[in-house]
Design a protein around this motif. Structure first.
Motif, short mmCIF file in Angstrom:
data_model
loop_
_atom_site.label_atom_id
_atom_site.label_comp_id
_atom_site.label_asym_id
_atom_site.label_seq_id
_atom_site.Cartn_x
_atom_site.Cartn_y
_atom_site.Cartn_z
N MET A 182 5.13 16.50 12.29
CA MET A 182 5.11 17.65 11.39
C MET A 182 5.61 17.29 10.01
O MET A 182 5.01 17.64 8.99
N ILE A 183 6.71 16.55 9.93
CA ILE A 183 7.40 16.39 8.64
C ILE A 183 6.76 15.33 7.75
O ILE A 183 6.77 15.45 6.52
N ALA A 184 6.20 14.28 8.30
CA ALA A 184 5.64 13.20 7.47
C ALA A 184 4.50 13.70 6.57
O ALA A 184 4.52 13.44 5.36
N PRO A 185 3.50 14.42 7.09
CA PRO A 185 2.44 14.91 6.20
C PRO A 185 2.95 15.93 5.18
O PRO A 185 2.47 15.96 4.05
N VAL A 186 3.90 16.78 5.58
CA VAL A 186 4.42 17.79 4.67
C VAL A 186 5.14 17.14 3.49
O VAL A 186 4.89 17.46 2.33
N TYR A 187 6.03 16.21 3.78
CA TYR A 187 6.77 15.54 2.71
C TYR A 187 5.80 14.80 1.78
O TYR A 187 5.92 14.88 0.55
N THR A 188 4.85 14.09 2.36
CA THR A 188 3.91 13.32 1.56
C THR A 188 3.09 14.21 0.65
O THR A 188 2.87 13.90 -0.53
N ALA A 189 2.62 15.35 1.17
CA ALA A 189 1.85 16.29 0.35
C ALA A 189 2.69 16.84 -0.79
O ALA A 189 2.18 17.06 -1.90
N GLU A 190 3.97 17.04 -0.55
CA GLU A 190 4.83 17.67 -1.56
C GLU A 190 5.27 16.71 -2.67
O GLU A 190 5.68 17.16 -3.73
N VAL A 191 5.18 15.42 -2.45
CA VAL A 191 5.51 14.48 -3.52
C VAL A 191 4.26 13.92 -4.21
O VAL A 191 4.37 13.25 -5.23
N SER A 192 3.09 14.21 -3.67
CA SER A 192 1.86 13.58 -4.17
C SER A 192 1.28 14.34 -5.35
O SER A 192 1.15 15.57 -5.30
N PRO A 193 0.87 13.64 -6.42
CA PRO A 193 0.09 14.28 -7.48
C PRO A 193 -1.29 14.64 -6.96
O PRO A 193 -1.80 14.00 -6.04
N ALA A 194 -1.92 15.66 -7.55
CA ALA A 194 -3.21 16.13 -7.05
C ALA A 194 -4.28 15.04 -7.08
O ALA A 194 -5.16 15.00 -6.22
N SER A 195 -4.20 14.13 -8.05
CA SER A 195 -5.23 13.11 -8.21
C SER A 195 -5.30 12.14 -7.04
O SER A 195 -6.33 11.53 -6.79
N SER A 196 -4.20 11.97 -6.31
CA SER A 196 -4.20 10.99 -5.20
C SER A 196 -3.62 11.58 -3.92
O SER A 196 -3.18 10.85 -3.05
N ARG A 197 -3.63 12.92 -3.80
CA ARG A 197 -3.03 13.53 -2.62
C ARG A 197 -3.77 13.16 -1.35
O ARG A 197 -3.17 12.93 -0.30
#
Length: 528
Positions: free
Chosen positions: A143-158
């Motif tokens: 659950m937490i790995a995709p959420v954290y990654t999405a929240e730190v990612s800029p839209a251009s490379s999400r």
């Protein structure tokens, strides 16, 4: 064709109006700091992959050593998905309470305890206790790995970055396959215990390296720590302007006034997670309902299309296809793991170039064709058991490899990318945990019934069943899942909510964007 001229020459800006719509700005280079954060966070999912991969080979020796039945094997293999439900269900609230980063550390610690228990198991009941503990840790990590990654990612490379959890799952599966083969050389009663217990080692390193990560900027804003959030956004955005826009969007979603510039503020009580489940399940808006259907649907179909059965029971499938020696079956599973990992790496570079929908639809179409081919090959072999058919064996091997290839290039990573990026900020942690719960329960049920299912309707018939489910999935994805490529997380609320009419909404959004860009160009022309 590019109609632009090398200079303005005093011509009105109106002649430049179409340019922004057809010639978008050059894509920025990938943010190295955001990539590092995504790698560290996503590495925790290697624990699930390792468990899945190593259990594939370990059950061969567990069955012989503990003298257990096929039904007990089914339960042992598949129960991890059910147990992880508890972890994924709790992870949403835990991550809102202690933060995304410490939740990742917590998940690694739980898996460490589970791996130790499984490694020292003396009987079936003891082994199941270890599976329970490890399953909770896996649920947290998923659950937490995709959420954290999405929240730190800029839209251009999400898309690129949020596919990393699936990359590490596949790496873990491959490591598990290799571990099974290596430790199969040990005495039977020691081999499977080393296979399972060695999983404790990577969890220690993961817990330590995650402490080097910054906290999620969205969680920091939810806690009122705007100064820290701004620092993280400055590092993980493609530009200072994007960092400011992202911060403004997050502040708006959290209920913080846009003009607030304090480093620490009091966040409205509603931003701390109270009432989220009511808003998510009991009284959802049309947008939230659409998001929930899309997120849980893609996670359900990711598993119900048969990937868990192919990965977990590949030795049995290869045995049905005519490969009988244990070491040969384990080597064949290594080929499956290698192929699966290679194609997931290809997918990570295509997600932000091609988009989610084209990859997803082509992936599922390829899976359907592969499952039909595999079912045909296995059915032919079943009806000619008195002698080997080389072409049918070759067809089975080829279609297994093509099935995992198509899965990895689309449905595998996109399920995690999509479900982690479409929920609004306030509902993201709990919404993602619900989607992961659907994934793990579906995987668990399928894994615990596969042997009984293929004994009832034949293994070829089971493949045809999976092909039918994948066909339903293709229709679901085509009709209900809009493209999210390049959209900020806060823009998702505008895209979702019209269900089958989402295409009209997308067209309207593009028109509005082109109009805004045209106004900017006109202003620039007037100045010139």
């Amino acid at each position: 064709m590019d109609d632009r001229k090398p200079e303005n020459n005093g011509v009105s800006g109106q002649s430049q109006l179409p340019i922004p719509a057809f010639d978008p700005p050059e894509k920025p280079k990938r943010n190295k700091f955001a990539i590092l954060c995504a790698v560290l966070a996503s590495a925790t999912t290697i624990l699930l992959g390792y468990d899945v991969g190593v259990m594939t080979g370990a059950v061969i020796y567990i069955k012989e050593d503990l003298k257990i039945s096929d039904v007990q094997i089914e339960i042992l293999v598949g129960i991890l998905g059910i147990y992880s439900l508890f972890g994924s269900a709790a992870a949403g609230r835990t991550s809102d309470w202690i933060g995304r980063r410490y939740t990742i550390v917590f998940s690694a610690g739980i898996f460490f305890a589970g791996a130790i228990l499984m490694g020292f198991a003396t009987n079936y009941a003891f082994l199941m206790v270890g599976r329970f503990v490890a399953g909770i840790g896996v649920g947290y990590a998923l659950m937490i790995a995709p959420v954290y990654t999405a929240e730190v990612s800029p839209a251009s490379s999400r898309g690129f970055l949020t596919s990393f959890p699936e990359v590490f799952i596949n790496m873990g599966i491959l490591l598990g396959y290799v571990s099974s083969y290596v430790f199969s050389k040990l005495p039977r009663h020691l081999g499977w215990r080393f296979m399972l217990g060695i999983g404790a080692i990577p969890s220690i390193f993961l817990a330590l390296i995650v402490l080097a990560m910054p906290e999620s900027p969205r969680w920091l804003v939810m806690q009122g720590r705007l100064g820290e959030a701004k620092q993280v956004l400055d590092k993980t955005s493609d530009s200072k302007e994007e960092a400011q826009l992202r911060l403004a969007d997050i502040k708006e979603a959290a209920g913080i006034p846009e003009n607030c510039e304090d480093d620490i503020v009091q966040v409205p009580q509603r931003s701390h997670g109270e009432g989220v489940w009511k808003e998510l399940l009991l009284y959802p808006t049309p947008s939230v309902r659409h998001v929930l259907i899309a997120a849980t649907g893609i996670q359900f179909f990711q598993q119900s299309s048969g990937i868990a059965a192919v990965v977990l029971y590949s030795p049995r499938i290869f045995e049905k296809a005519g490969i009988t020696k244990n070491t040969d079956k384990l080597l064949a599973t290594i080929a499956v793991g290698t192929t699966k990992t290679l194609f997931i790496l290809v997918a990570t570079f295509l997600l932000d170039k091609i988009g989610r929908r084209p990859l997803l639809l082509s992936s599922v179409a390829g899976m359907i064709v592969s499952l039909v081919g595999l079912g045909t090959g296995l059915t032919v072999i079943d009806h000619h058991s008195d002698h080997k058919l080389t072409w049918a064996i070759a067809l089975c091997i080829f279609t297994i490899l093509s099935f995992v290839s198509f899965f990895s290039i689309g449905l595998g990573p996109i399920a995690w990318v999509y479900s982690s990026e479409i929920f609004p900020l306030r509902l993201r942690a709990q919404g993602s945990s619900l989607a992961v719960a659907v994934n793990t329960v579906t995987s668990g049920v399928l894994s615990m019934t596969f042997i009984s299912l293929y004994k009832t309707i034949t293994i070829g018939g089971t493949c045809f069943l999976f092909a039918g489910i994948a066909s339903v999935a293709w229709v679901f994805f085509y009709t209900l899942l809009p493209e999210t490529q390049g959209r900020t997380l806060e823009e998702m609320n505008k895209i979702f909510g019209s269900f089958f009419k989402w295409r009209a909404t997308m067209i309207e959004l593009k028109k509005n964007e082109a109009q805004r860009n045209g106004e900017i160009t006109l202003s620039g022309g007037a100045v010139n």
